[in-house]
Write an enzyme that holds these catalytic residues in place. Structure first.
Site, PDB file in Angstrom:
ATOM      1  N   GLN A  71       0.835  -1.209   0.000  1.00  0.00           N
ATOM      2  CA  GLN A  71       0.000   0.000   0.000  1.00  0.00           C
ATOM      3  C   GLN A  71       0.874   1.265   0.000  1.00  0.00           C
ATOM      4  OE1 GLN A  71      -3.030   0.649  -0.565  1.00  0.00           O
ATOM      5  NE2 GLN A  71      -3.979  -1.367  -0.472  1.00  0.00           N
ATOM      6  N   SER A  72       1.986   1.200  -0.696  1.00  0.00           N
ATOM      7  CA  SER A  72       2.916   2.331  -0.693  1.00  0.00           C
ATOM      8  C   SER A  72       2.320   3.583  -1.355  1.00  0.00           C
ATOM      9  CB  SER A  72       4.181   1.909  -1.446  1.00  0.00           C
ATOM     10  OG  SER A  72       4.965   3.032  -1.765  1.00  0.00           O
ATOM     11  N   ASN A  73       2.320   4.683  -0.623  1.00  0.00           N
ATOM     12  CA  ASN A  73       1.913   5.977  -1.196  1.00  0.00           C
ATOM     13  C   ASN A  73       2.913   6.415  -2.260  1.00  0.00           C
ATOM     14  OD1 ASN A  73      -0.375   6.581   0.579  1.00  0.00           O
ATOM     15  ND2 ASN A  73       1.162   6.811   2.197  1.00  0.00           N
TER      16      ASN A  73
END
Ligand SMILES: *Cc1c(COP(=O)(O)O)cnc(C)c1O
Length: 326
Positions: A71-73
């Protein structure tokens, strides 16, 4: 004297006073809405990408390789920004391919990013994996440009130098001078960029970072090495003293992307008080740290404090089951 950048985000993000919290804590607490840098580009990562992707284009890249958590921004912002520039993105993500996708990963997939999924153990070699991928692209006649974790490197560092300059301009408009600037620390580039901005402007603001996973010592040395990497882009010598680096690791909880009942209740209380949603991975922990430290008299010699809301809205979905709690 700075390296070039391409404007990608909605910049000159607004600064608001948090009126209710300021009253509660008897200080002037302001927030800079770096979560307003764009819908798809939301958050702090686009600032660093404005510099990193300018360098990629200068190097004639066809494809951008970068990495992060599932879920890396940062991964999501890279996919969106690269796409706008006509570049492909290849992500190296820590986690398994998902059947039901949401949040940042959903955006990655909407944009047809190429994704290599790695287990936790494999991910410990993510830099090597990215180098291998770059070689494979070269064999196909394509130039790949690698952006390291969070774009927290010598070039990405200039993203928050730009933000620091913006803050200085906004202080004049607002008729206020911030003695302290506070942000979350995940990979270190936001914090070290602010620190570099402070130096280059010859200002003495206190720049405070709250780690969301990793010790103060670790991030202090990360920060020093990011600064050293930035030096090659500058024609003035920068000297960062270790005393200038204020990194607190007391509020990271049980580690990166791990939340707790008290963090969730804190996020909900701030939402109701100010109408602002913080995220459980970064801004919730950092703002809780600031709030608690003010209550515990740690900020007695600060009066005007600016908190950077670095974004993270797409990551919230991954924690949805926690928020029923009251
Ligand atoms: C990445 C990130 C941070 C931390 O910034 P670093 O430059 O990696 O230290 C803070 N907040 C959000 C929402 C982020 O995505």
């Amino acid at each position: 004297m700075y390296p070039n950048h391409i404007q990608l985000g909605q910049t000159m993000t607004p600064i608001f006073k948090l009126e209710n919290i300021s009253k509660q804590l008897n200080k002037n607490i302001y927030i800079k809405r770096e979560d307003y840098t764009g819908i798809e580009l939301s958050g702090n990562k686009v600032r660093k990408l404005e510099f990193a992707l300018a360098e990629a284009i200068k190097d004639s890249a066809d494809v951008i390789i970068t990495c992060g958590a599932l879920q890396s921004n940062h991964a999501r912002a890279t996919v969106v920004a690269a796409s706008k520039l006509g570049l492909k993105t290849h992500l190296v993500l820590r986690g398994e391919e998902q059947e039901y996708i949401n949040g940042n990963l959903l955006i990655d997939i909407i944009f047809d990013a190429e994704i290599t999924y790695l287990s936790e153990e494999q991910f410990s070699n993510h830099n090597q994996v990215m180098i291998e991928l770059k070689k494979q692209y070269a064999e196909q006649g394509q130039v790949a440009y690698i952006i390291p974790l969070g774009a927290s490197n010598g070039i990405g560092n200039f993203g928050y130098v730009n933000v620091f300059n913006e803050i200085v301009a906004q202080e004049k408009d607002l008729g206020i001078s911030f003695d302290t600037i506070v942000c979350a620390i995940g990979s270190g580039g936001t914090y070290s960029g602010l620190l570099l901005g402070n130096k280059l402007n010859q200002m003495q603001k206190r720049i405070v970072g709250y780690s969301v996973g990793g010790s103060s010592n670790y991030f202090t040395s990360r920060c020093v090495s990011i600064m050293n990497e930035s030096q090659k882009y500058l024609n003035v010598a920068i000297h960062i003293n270790e005393e200038d680096i204020i990194i607190k690791d007391r509020y990271q909880g049980s580690g990166y992307a791990k939340t707790s009942e008290s963090d969730i209740l804190f996020i909900k209380s701030i939402a109701k008080l100010e109408g602002i949603v913080l995220d459980p991975v970064y801004t919730g922990k950092a703002f809780k740290g600031l709030y608690t430290d003010i209550e515990e008299q740690v900020y007695n010699d600060s009066q005007n404090i600016l908190f950077i809301h670095t974004g993270g809205i797409f990551g919230i979905g991954a924690f949805s089951e926690w928020f029923h709690m009251k």
